[in-house]
Design a protein around this motif. Structure first.
Motif, PDB file in Angstrom:
ATOM      1  N   ARG A  71      37.799  33.324  45.747  1.00 17.92           N
ATOM      2  CA  ARG A  71      36.422  33.518  45.298  1.00 17.92           C
ATOM      3  C   ARG A  71      35.632  32.221  45.431  1.00 17.92           C
ATOM      4  O   ARG A  71      34.469  32.227  45.850  1.00 17.92           O
ATOM      5  CB  ARG A  71      36.429  33.996  43.850  1.00 17.92           C
ATOM      6  CG  ARG A  71      35.052  34.115  43.215  1.00 17.92           C
ATOM      7  CD  ARG A  71      35.187  34.342  41.716  1.00 17.92           C
ATOM      8  NE  ARG A  71      33.906  34.289  41.052  1.00 17.92           N
ATOM      9  CZ  ARG A  71      33.718  33.864  39.817  1.00 17.92           C
ATOM     10  NH1 ARG A  71      34.757  33.453  39.104  1.00 17.92           N
ATOM     11  NH2 ARG A  71      32.518  33.847  39.273  1.00 17.92           N
ATOM     12  N   GLY A  72      36.247  31.090  45.089  1.00 16.52           N
ATOM     13  CA  GLY A  72      35.563  29.819  45.187  1.00 16.52           C
ATOM     14  C   GLY A  72      34.284  29.794  44.378  1.00 16.52           C
ATOM     15  O   GLY A  72      34.268  30.177  43.204  1.00 16.52           O
ATOM     16  N   SER A  73      33.190  29.385  45.037  1.00 16.22           N
ATOM     17  CA  SER A  73      31.882  29.350  44.379  1.00 16.22           C
ATOM     18  C   SER A  73      30.947  30.408  44.949  1.00 16.22           C
ATOM     19  O   SER A  73      29.721  30.259  44.882  1.00 16.22           O
ATOM     20  CB  SER A  73      31.263  27.951  44.529  1.00 16.22           C
ATOM     21  OG  SER A  73      31.096  27.632  45.912  1.00 16.22           O
ATOM     22  N   ASN A  74      31.522  31.469  45.524  1.00 18.44           N
ATOM     23  CA  ASN A  74      30.712  32.537  46.116  1.00 18.44           C
ATOM     24  C   ASN A  74      29.862  33.196  45.023  1.00 18.44           C
ATOM     25  O   ASN A  74      30.396  33.848  44.128  1.00 18.44           O
ATOM     26  CB  ASN A  74      31.639  33.568  46.768  1.00 18.44           C
ATOM     27  CG  ASN A  74      30.872  34.617  47.549  1.00 18.44           C
ATOM     28  OD1 ASN A  74      29.717  34.915  47.267  1.00 18.44           O
ATOM     29  ND2 ASN A  74      31.529  35.211  48.544  1.00 18.44           N
ATOM     30  N   ARG A  76      28.024  35.761  45.061  1.00 18.90           N
ATOM     31  CA  ARG A  76      27.944  37.216  45.118  1.00 18.90           C
ATOM     32  C   ARG A  76      29.110  37.895  44.393  1.00 18.90           C
ATOM     33  O   ARG A  76      29.073  39.095  44.163  1.00 18.90           O
ATOM     34  CB  ARG A  76      27.911  37.685  46.583  1.00 18.90           C
ATOM     35  CG  ARG A  76      26.662  37.228  47.320  1.00 18.90           C
ATOM     36  CD  ARG A  76      26.689  37.624  48.786  1.00 18.90           C
ATOM     37  NE  ARG A  76      25.463  37.223  49.453  1.00 18.90           N
ATOM     38  CZ  ARG A  76      24.350  37.952  49.493  1.00 18.90           C
ATOM     39  NH1 ARG A  76      24.323  39.148  48.902  1.00 18.90           N
ATOM     40  NH2 ARG A  76      23.273  37.498  50.115  1.00 18.90           N
ATOM     41  N   ILE A  77      30.139  37.130  44.074  1.00 20.71           N
ATOM     42  CA  ILE A  77      31.293  37.686  43.374  1.00 20.71           C
ATOM     43  C   ILE A  77      31.236  37.190  41.937  1.00 20.71           C
ATOM     44  O   ILE A  77      31.461  36.011  41.658  1.00 20.71           O
ATOM     45  CB  ILE A  77      32.605  37.264  44.053  1.00 20.71           C
ATOM     46  CG1 ILE A  77      32.589  37.679  45.525  1.00 20.71           C
ATOM     47  CG2 ILE A  77      33.796  37.895  43.346  1.00 20.71           C
ATOM     48  CD1 ILE A  77      33.779  37.197  46.323  1.00 20.71           C
ATOM     49  N   THR A  78      30.919  38.093  41.027  1.00 19.78           N
ATOM     50  CA  THR A  78      30.636  37.699  39.653  1.00 19.78           C
ATOM     51  C   THR A  78      31.862  37.245  38.890  1.00 19.78           C
ATOM     52  O   THR A  78      31.758  36.483  37.925  1.00 19.78           O
ATOM     53  CB  THR A  78      29.979  38.876  38.909  1.00 19.78           C
ATOM     54  OG1 THR A  78      30.850  40.029  38.977  1.00 19.78           O
ATOM     55  CG2 THR A  78      28.635  39.231  39.540  1.00 19.78           C
ATOM     56  N   SER A  79      33.035  37.729  39.297  1.00 17.85           N
ATOM     57  CA  SER A  79      34.270  37.321  38.643  1.00 17.85           C
ATOM     58  C   SER A  79      35.436  37.658  39.542  1.00 17.85           C
ATOM     59  O   SER A  79      35.325  38.506  40.446  1.00 17.85           O
ATOM     60  CB  SER A  79      34.440  38.034  37.287  1.00 17.85           C
ATOM     61  OG  SER A  79      34.660  39.421  37.491  1.00 17.85           O
ATOM     62  N   ALA A  80      36.576  37.025  39.306  1.00 18.06           N
ATOM     63  CA  ALA A  80      37.775  37.357  40.070  1.00 18.06           C
ATOM     64  C   ALA A  80      38.183  38.801  39.813  1.00 18.06           C
ATOM     65  O   ALA A  80      38.696  39.479  40.711  1.00 18.06           O
ATOM     66  CB  ALA A  80      38.903  36.403  39.704  1.00 18.06           C
ATOM     67  N   GLU A  81      37.946  39.290  38.599  1.00 16.59           N
ATOM     68  CA  GLU A  81      38.319  40.660  38.252  1.00 16.59           C
ATOM     69  C   GLU A  81      37.528  41.683  39.066  1.00 16.59           C
ATOM     70  O   GLU A  81      37.980  42.811  39.267  1.00 16.59           O
ATOM     71  CB  GLU A  81      38.090  40.912  36.758  1.00 16.59           C
ATOM     72  CG  GLU A  81      39.033  40.169  35.832  1.00 16.59           C
ATOM     73  CD  GLU A  81      38.731  38.678  35.749  1.00 16.59           C
ATOM     74  OE1 GLU A  81      37.581  38.271  36.073  1.00 16.59           O
ATOM     75  OE2 GLU A  81      39.634  37.913  35.368  1.00 16.59           O
ATOM     76  N   ALA A  82      36.350  41.294  39.538  1.00  9.18           N
ATOM     77  CA  ALA A  82      35.527  42.214  40.320  1.00  9.18           C
ATOM     78  C   ALA A  82      35.930  42.262  41.790  1.00  9.18           C
ATOM     79  O   ALA A  82      35.397  43.069  42.551  1.00  9.18           O
ATOM     80  CB  ALA A  82      34.052  41.815  40.218  1.00  9.18           C
ATOM     81  N   MET A  83      36.860  41.416  42.195  1.00  4.20           N
ATOM     82  CA  MET A  83      37.325  41.440  43.574  1.00  4.20           C
ATOM     83  C   MET A  83      38.343  42.556  43.761  1.00  4.20           C
ATOM     84  O   MET A  83      39.167  42.824  42.880  1.00  4.20           O
ATOM     85  CB  MET A  83      37.970  40.104  43.964  1.00  4.20           C
ATOM     86  CG  MET A  83      37.019  38.937  43.990  1.00  4.20           C
ATOM     87  SD  MET A  83      37.831  37.375  44.462  1.00  4.20           S
ATOM     88  CE  MET A  83      38.067  37.608  46.231  1.00  4.20           C
ATOM     89  N   ILE A  84      38.276  43.224  44.908  1.00  2.34           N
ATOM     90  CA  ILE A  84      39.272  44.223  45.271  1.00  2.34           C
ATOM     91  C   ILE A  84      39.903  43.807  46.596  1.00  2.34           C
ATOM     92  O   ILE A  84      39.533  42.778  47.172  1.00  2.34           O
ATOM     93  CB  ILE A  84      38.664  45.642  45.365  1.00  2.34           C
ATOM     94  CG1 ILE A  84      37.584  45.695  46.463  1.00  2.34           C
ATOM     95  CG2 ILE A  84      38.092  46.067  44.008  1.00  2.34           C
ATOM     96  CD1 ILE A  84      37.068  47.104  46.740  1.00  2.34           C
TER      97      ILE A  84
END
Length: 344
Positions: A71-74, A76-84
């Motif tokens: 995720r880094g400092s992206n 657009r991705i609000t949290s690691a949990e929101a990544m799929i």
């Protein structure tokens, strides 16, 4: 180059992928090997004993770490949990390099010595008792797909993935993540049926597919594969006393592999290398986004409570030029140059 080995169960894809990995290592090519099959056999095929193979850290168990790092400092991705599993990289994301140093490799990869060279080995992890009846294979390979989405590889850098049997890989977009897919086929109706199914599914996505004949015992077997696969048949592999010795627990050196089979592996290497000139990072990124939006709409928006379409950075195209810039940020985080491959 990102390479997948696929085929029906028992076709010999794990054996062939392990031989190809050994060939690349002997040629001093940097290699990350990934066991993405639910039946975890690649480690043993590469010379680990059963206990060592079982001790490989499952990538799925490290998914929170993987997400947080990539995720880094992206923004657009609000949290690691929101990544799929299909979340694509964008500005601020951290990317992986084949020869790099990063927390993902530290947590998930283990060095495997092959004669005079070393490769990195990663594994999805097998099903456990807690998975039975409540989990599916694709929940295990999500970490692999996420890593492939964030990986930039260059010429003569290889990621070799031993995929699950049959056509199960089409249940995710991971089948489009490879520069070349080698389908291992026996000279039987069942063997070529998997080839036909794979070719049909892959046709609309421009997947480069070549057939590798295995367990070919004579001209009739070879003629059968040629009739069924046509120009897609790249090469066939002969019976190997070297492989049989390995399966009995002996440790012959790779240089003693039969010359016809060494020649076949060189053919695979040449075919894979040839795809580099045709690499299209824009299409690769576009397909990544396509499957992410499909997953978001079909299940992931509801699962996460987030509009995952907002994770797509429309101006971002994955590629070696982007990785060169982002490597500097990663090196600052780690205090070392991640773009420099580790010596074997």
């Amino acid at each position: 180059m990102k390479i997948a080995f696929v085929g029906k169960g028992g076709s010999g894809k794990t054996t062939l992928s392990s031989l190809f990995i050994r060939h690349l290592a002997a040629a001093r090519v940097p290699v990350v090997a990934v066991d993405a099959d639910i039946n975890q056999h690649l480690g043993v095929a590469l010379g680990l004993n059963e206990a060592q193979a079982a001790a490989l850290p499952p990538m799925g168990s490290q998914l929170p770490l993987i997400k947080d790092y990539l995720r880094g400092s992206n923004p657009r991705i609000t949290s690691a949990e929101a990544m799929i599993k299909t979340t694509p990289p964008g500005e601020g994301s951290r990317l992986l390099r084949v020869g790099g140093v990063n927390p993902v490799y530290d947590a998930c990869a283990r060095p495997v010595r092959l004669d005079d060279a070393t490769v990195r080995l990663m594994a999805t992890g097998p099903f456990t008792a807690s998975d039975l009846g409540v989990a599916c294979y694709h929940s295990k390979v999500g970490a692999v797909e996420l890593c492939l989405n964030h990986l930039v590889d260059g010429r003569e850098e290889y990621v070799v993935v031993d995929m699950t049997a049959g056509s199960d890989s089409f249940a995710s977009g991971m089948f489009t993540r490879f520069d070349m897919t080698f389908l291992v086929a026996e000279p039987t109706r069942k063997g070529v049926a998997v080839y036909r199914q794979y070719k049909e599914y892959a046709r609309d996505y421009g997947v480069a597919l070549k057939v590798v004949g295995n367990k070919v015992q004579g001209p009739d077997d070879l003629a059968f594969l040629r009739a069924e696969a046509g120009a897609d048949l790249l090469v066939s592999v002969e019976h190997s006393d070297w492989v049989r010795a390995r399966e009995k627990g002996r440790t012959p050196r790779f240089e003693d592999l039969e010359e016809p089979n060494r020649r076949a592996l060189r053919t695979l290497h040449e075919a894979a290398d040839a795809t580099y000139e045709r690499r299209d990072w824009e299409r690769y990124t576009r397909q990544m986004v396509h499957f992410h939006l499909k997953n978001a709409e079909s299940w992931a928006n509801a699962r996460t409570g987030t509009d995952l379409a907002a994770q797509v950075d429309p101006s971002f195209v994955l590629g070696e030029d982007v990785a060169t810039v982002l490597d500097e940020d990663v090196a600052t985080v780690l205090g070392e140059d991640v773009a420099t491959p580790q010596p074997a």
